[in-house]
Design a protein around this motif. Sequence first.
Motif, short mmCIF file in Angstrom:
data_model
loop_
_atom_site.label_atom_id
_atom_site.label_comp_id
_atom_site.label_asym_id
_atom_site.label_seq_id
_atom_site.Cartn_x
_atom_site.Cartn_y
_atom_site.Cartn_z
N GLN A 48 26.92 0.74 60.09
CA GLN A 48 27.43 1.57 60.41
C GLN A 48 27.57 2.31 61.09
OE1 GLN A 48 29.71 1.07 57.48
NE2 GLN A 48 28.42 -0.52 56.97
N LEU A 49 27.01 2.73 62.21
CA LEU A 49 26.39 3.65 63.49
C LEU A 49 28.28 3.02 64.29
CD1 LEU A 49 23.32 3.79 64.14
CD2 LEU A 49 24.27 5.20 63.36
N PRO A 50 28.88 4.10 64.60
CA PRO A 50 30.17 3.30 65.65
C PRO A 50 28.82 3.36 67.10
CG PRO A 50 29.75 5.60 65.40
CD PRO A 50 28.89 5.13 64.59
N LEU A 51 29.90 2.42 67.47
CA LEU A 51 29.37 2.30 69.47
C LEU A 51 29.94 2.66 70.50
CD1 LEU A 51 27.81 -1.25 68.90
CD2 LEU A 51 26.32 0.94 67.73
N CYS A 52 31.07 3.17 70.11
CA CYS A 52 32.15 3.86 70.87
C CYS A 52 32.14 2.87 72.40
CB CYS A 52 31.73 4.83 71.70
SG CYS A 52 31.27 6.65 70.17
N GLY A 53 32.12 1.41 72.34
CA GLY A 53 32.39 0.42 73.16
C GLY A 53 31.37 0.41 74.13
N ASN A 54 30.06 0.74 73.54
CA ASN A 54 28.45 0.60 74.00
C ASN A 54 28.17 -1.03 73.97
OD1 ASN A 54 28.30 3.15 75.64
ND2 ASN A 54 27.33 4.00 73.47
N HIS A 55 27.95 -1.41 75.29
CA HIS A 55 27.65 -3.11 74.47
C HIS A 55 26.68 -3.74 75.48
CE1 HIS A 55 29.95 -5.00 77.90
NE2 HIS A 55 30.72 -3.64 77.78
N ARG A 56 26.25 -2.68 75.94
CA ARG A 56 24.03 -3.46 76.79
C ARG A 56 23.36 -3.01 76.25
NH1 ARG A 56 25.84 -4.64 82.47
NH2 ARG A 56 23.53 -3.61 83.14
N LEU A 57 22.94 -3.89 75.69
CA LEU A 57 21.56 -3.83 74.78
C LEU A 57 20.45 -4.58 75.45
CD1 LEU A 57 21.10 -3.20 72.00
CD2 LEU A 57 21.00 -5.74 71.32
N ASP A 58 19.85 -3.12 75.31
CA ASP A 58 18.44 -2.68 76.07
C ASP A 58 17.57 -3.93 75.58
OD1 ASP A 58 17.14 -3.07 78.81
OD2 ASP A 58 16.83 -0.86 78.47
N LEU A 97 19.97 1.74 67.66
CA LEU A 97 20.15 2.74 67.74
C LEU A 97 20.57 3.46 68.68
CD1 LEU A 97 17.37 3.44 64.95
CD2 LEU A 97 19.82 3.10 64.51
N LYS A 98 20.13 2.73 69.85
CA LYS A 98 20.22 3.54 70.72
C LYS A 98 21.89 3.65 71.79
CE LYS A 98 15.58 3.46 72.63
NZ LYS A 98 14.59 2.47 73.73
N LEU A 99 21.85 2.31 71.08
CA LEU A 99 23.61 1.83 71.57
C LEU A 99 25.08 3.38 70.62
CD1 LEU A 99 24.10 -2.07 71.86
CD2 LEU A 99 23.26 0.05 73.08
#
Length: 314
Positions: A165-175, A185-187
């Motif tokens: 449910q968390l918004p990512l705001c375009g972040n898509h680089r999963l470390d 969660l870090k995204l």
Amino acid sequence: MGWANESSLMSFILLGFSDHPHLEAVLFVFVLFFYLLTLVGNFTIITVSYLHPPLHTPMYFFLSNLSLLDLCFTTSLAPQTLVNLRGPEKTITYGGCVVQLYISLALGSTECILLAVMALDRYVAVCKPLHYAAIMSLQVCQQLATVSWLCGLANSLIHATFTLQLPLCGNHRLDHFICEVPALLKLACVDTTVNELVLFVVSILFLVIPPAFILISYGFITRAVLRIKSVEARHKACSTCSSHLTVVIIFYGTIIYMYLQPSDSYTQDQGKFISLFYTMVTPTLNPIIYTLRNKDVKEALKKLLLGKLCSLQT
């Protein structure tokens, strides 16, 4: 405002071990080797437990469930990891990430409960041998296994859905090399304090309470074993219990180290290699430990192999 509204986010880039490109070829062979061992070892345990009537006991019923869990758990992660290690494209689709998260979380949580159930089985076998057959009936074993699977499924549905449910705001680089809750969660581009609290509570429920129950069970088991006068009976009890205890230490040790310490106490690379161990290596060790340390399984394997050879010769 959750992931469903991130229409532009069609896939994730799994950074994985891209910081160490010289290791990717070695890690590919490593993952492939242990994945094949997991398939062969756990499938062998399931087959032997099913085909050999003397192994139709509660202990091997739960061991078969554990092997099935490990087969499915590793299969939910290894193929995607191999693809990303092999080629330049290190991506996973949004749907693939969601499926991987739900399945791996459900199976990992189920194993936490199942190992505690197996400790209960060992406690009854050693401490209440005269009532063992009545207490650990087939119906009771099936009910305990079902509860384990349902607990894992419930945790996955609640915990993963809450994370998604968390918004990512375009972040898509999963470390990371897999879709895992701490990495996801870090995204998030909002405060994740509540999610981190949920993660901590879930960790207590699945990574503290079951091991505590296992330790208490083995305290009673140890006291009962010391009272056994027969050396052979004592050795047999120690053999079956030590196999389970070894699996418990390896499984819980790596996951507790990963989830129940401050995130700033280890580097991200350390976290990846620890995850690689408990997702790829641990499922391989279970059948090896139970096979090498268990006389009944070794004898069952010999009989089945000899029977197969005889049938081929005739």
